[in-house]
Design a protein around this motif. Structure first.
Motif, PDB file in Angstrom:
ATOM      1  N   UNK A 157       0.829  -1.171  -0.146  1.00  0.00           N
ATOM      2  CA  UNK A 157      -0.019   0.146   0.052  1.00  0.00           C
ATOM      3  C   UNK A 157       0.774   1.201  -0.043  1.00  0.00           C
ATOM      4  N   UNK A 158       2.005   1.047   0.732  1.00  0.00           N
ATOM      5  CA  UNK A 158       2.935   2.304   0.811  1.00  0.00           C
ATOM      6  C   UNK A 158       3.384   2.453  -0.566  1.00  0.00           C
ATOM      7  N   UNK A 159       3.953   1.348  -1.123  1.00  0.00           N
ATOM      8  CA  UNK A 159       4.460   1.667  -2.497  1.00  0.00           C
ATOM      9  C   UNK A 159       3.570   2.297  -3.395  1.00  0.00           C
ATOM     10  N   UNK A 160       2.311   1.653  -3.382  1.00  0.00           N
ATOM     11  CA  UNK A 160       1.255   2.482  -4.519  1.00  0.00           C
ATOM     12  C   UNK A 160       0.999   3.728  -4.297  1.00  0.00           C
ATOM     13  N   UNK A 161       0.843   3.908  -2.610  1.00  0.00           N
ATOM     14  CA  UNK A 161       0.498   5.440  -2.317  1.00  0.00           C
ATOM     15  C   UNK A 161       1.754   6.363  -2.715  1.00  0.00           C
ATOM     16  N   UNK A 162       2.881   5.740  -2.449  1.00  0.00           N
ATOM     17  CA  UNK A 162       4.284   6.802  -2.952  1.00  0.00           C
ATOM     18  C   UNK A 162       4.030   7.129  -4.495  1.00  0.00           C
ATOM     19  N   UNK A 222       9.896  24.547  -1.760  1.00  0.00           N
ATOM     20  CA  UNK A 222      10.503  23.710  -0.747  1.00  0.00           C
ATOM     21  C   UNK A 222       9.704  22.696  -0.265  1.00  0.00           C
ATOM     22  N   UNK A 223       8.113  22.934   0.076  1.00  0.00           N
ATOM     23  CA  UNK A 223       7.361  21.891   0.408  1.00  0.00           C
ATOM     24  C   UNK A 223       7.054  20.876  -0.676  1.00  0.00           C
ATOM     25  N   UNK A 224       7.000  21.445  -1.832  1.00  0.00           N
ATOM     26  CA  UNK A 224       6.643  20.500  -2.788  1.00  0.00           C
ATOM     27  C   UNK A 224       7.844  19.451  -3.311  1.00  0.00           C
ATOM     28  N   UNK A 225       9.103  20.311  -2.956  1.00  0.00           N
ATOM     29  CA  UNK A 225      10.183  19.199  -3.615  1.00  0.00           C
ATOM     30  C   UNK A 225      10.549  18.262  -2.220  1.00  0.00           C
ATOM     31  N   UNK A 226      10.230  18.654  -1.160  1.00  0.00           N
ATOM     32  CA  UNK A 226      10.539  17.985  -0.044  1.00  0.00           C
ATOM     33  C   UNK A 226      10.241  16.415   0.160  1.00  0.00           C
ATOM     34  N   UNK A 227       8.867  16.136  -0.398  1.00  0.00           N
ATOM     35  CA  UNK A 227       8.861  14.820  -0.465  1.00  0.00           C
ATOM     36  C   UNK A 227       9.986  13.910  -1.253  1.00  0.00           C
ATOM     37  N   UNK A 249      14.326  10.060  -0.345  1.00  0.00           N
ATOM     38  CA  UNK A 249      15.872   9.773  -0.594  1.00  0.00           C
ATOM     39  C   UNK A 249      16.631   9.591   0.582  1.00  0.00           C
ATOM     40  N   UNK A 250      16.254  10.285   1.622  1.00  0.00           N
ATOM     41  CA  UNK A 250      16.938  10.306   3.054  1.00  0.00           C
ATOM     42  C   UNK A 250      16.460   9.146   3.679  1.00  0.00           C
ATOM     43  N   UNK A 251      15.246   8.699   3.732  1.00  0.00           N
ATOM     44  CA  UNK A 251      14.806   7.588   4.299  1.00  0.00           C
ATOM     45  C   UNK A 251      14.624   6.303   3.833  1.00  0.00           C
ATOM     46  N   UNK A 252      14.877   6.176   2.299  1.00  0.00           N
ATOM     47  CA  UNK A 252      14.815   4.992   1.450  1.00  0.00           C
ATOM     48  C   UNK A 252      15.877   4.093   2.291  1.00  0.00           C
ATOM     49  N   UNK A 253      15.196   2.819   2.261  1.00  0.00           N
ATOM     50  CA  UNK A 253      15.779   1.622   2.812  1.00  0.00           C
ATOM     51  C   UNK A 253      15.830   1.631   4.318  1.00  0.00           C
ATOM     52  N   UNK A 254      15.047   2.325   4.856  1.00  0.00           N
ATOM     53  CA  UNK A 254      15.101   2.168   6.386  1.00  0.00           C
ATOM     54  C   UNK A 254      13.746   1.448   6.925  1.00  0.00           C
ATOM     55  N   UNK A 309      10.547   2.472   6.612  1.00  0.00           N
ATOM     56  CA  UNK A 309       9.691   3.021   7.239  1.00  0.00           C
ATOM     57  C   UNK A 309       8.892   3.861   6.188  1.00  0.00           C
ATOM     58  N   UNK A 310       8.580   3.173   5.102  1.00  0.00           N
ATOM     59  CA  UNK A 310       7.809   3.794   3.837  1.00  0.00           C
ATOM     60  C   UNK A 310       6.581   4.362   4.204  1.00  0.00           C
ATOM     61  N   UNK A 311       5.711   3.435   5.034  1.00  0.00           N
ATOM     62  CA  UNK A 311       4.363   4.044   5.132  1.00  0.00           C
ATOM     63  C   UNK A 311       4.430   5.432   6.051  1.00  0.00           C
ATOM     64  N   UNK A 312       5.354   5.499   7.002  1.00  0.00           N
ATOM     65  CA  UNK A 312       5.333   6.906   7.831  1.00  0.00           C
ATOM     66  C   UNK A 312       6.021   7.951   6.750  1.00  0.00           C
ATOM     67  N   UNK A 313       6.925   7.521   5.793  1.00  0.00           N
ATOM     68  CA  UNK A 313       7.496   8.657   4.644  1.00  0.00           C
ATOM     69  C   UNK A 313       6.289   8.954   3.830  1.00  0.00           C
ATOM     70  N   UNK A 314       5.470   7.876   3.518  1.00  0.00           N
ATOM     71  CA  UNK A 314       4.247   8.331   2.588  1.00  0.00           C
ATOM     72  C   UNK A 314       3.566   9.471   3.446  1.00  0.00           C
ATOM     73  N   UNK A 315       3.102   9.131   4.744  1.00  0.00           N
ATOM     74  CA  UNK A 315       2.258  10.136   5.534  1.00  0.00           C
ATOM     75  C   UNK A 315       3.142  11.685   5.426  1.00  0.00           C
ATOM     76  N   UNK A 316       4.093  11.597   5.987  1.00  0.00           N
ATOM     77  CA  UNK A 316       4.824  12.866   5.875  1.00  0.00           C
ATOM     78  C   UNK A 316       5.102  13.645   4.628  1.00  0.00           C
ATOM     79  N   UNK A 317       5.468  12.814   3.513  1.00  0.00           N
ATOM     80  CA  UNK A 317       5.272  13.348   2.079  1.00  0.00           C
ATOM     81  C   UNK A 317       4.071  13.902   1.916  1.00  0.00           C
TER      82      UNK A 317
END
Length: 163
Positions: A18-23, A76-81, A86-91, A93-101
């Motif tokens: 789901x996180x992959x699709x939402x991303x 800045x906000x629209x490039x932020x995701x 990039x900074x959290x990739x491989x950690x 935590x993608x579901x959380x990254x999607x929420x913040x993005x």
């Protein structure tokens, strides 16, 4: 037989799927908004270097400065995701990254609305000294609010299952 008529709601996907699709969906949305804000911001950056800028009144120069700052923050906000991913990739935590993005994207859209509003105000003030300018800007802002926020929230409320 009861199972055959029973309908499942939603998708059969793991949290990571789901996180992959939402991303992927979010990035497609961000690309559209990024294009708009980057073109607008690029245009705004050139205005100060034109000979006409010196002829602007104090109010118009103030509106211009506020507009540039809004454009910079929207960018800045629209490039932020992208940076967040990039900074959290491989950690893992993608579901959380999607929420913040998603939150950054929403903030970026609000800032883009403010940037577009201020740009329109500036352009119409320079193009015409007519008292109708605030009404025109208000009408456009109401249209943006309807298209960008009211309609999506209505659709979300109207068609979201509350099972």
């Amino acid at each position: 037989m009861a199972q055959a008529t029973e309908r499942r709601s939603g998708r059969d996907e793991t949290e990571d799927e789901r996180a992959d699709r939402m991303w992927s969906e979010l990035i497609q949305e961000v690309r559209v908004a990024q294009m708009g804000v980057q073109i607008l911001f690029g245009f705004l950056l050139t205005v100060v270097f034109t000979p006409t800028y010196a002829d602007l009144g104090d109010t118009e120069q103030t509106i211009y400065i506020v507009t540039v700052v809004l454009g910079a923050t929207a960018t800045g906000a629209l490039i932020g995701p992208v940076s967040l991913h990039r900074l959290v990739s491989g950690r893992r935590i993608k579901p959380r990254a999607v929420e913040w993005a998603s939150r950054l994207t929403f903030v970026g859209l609000v800032l883009l609305l403010a940037t577009t509003t201020a740009s329109l105000l500036l352009i119409l003030r320079v193009a015409t000294r007519n008292g109708i300018v605030p009404w025109l800007v208000t009408g456009v802002v109401l249209w943006y609010l309807l298209c960008w926020f009211v309609l999506p929230w209505w659709v979300r409320h109207r068609y979201t299952s509350h099972d």
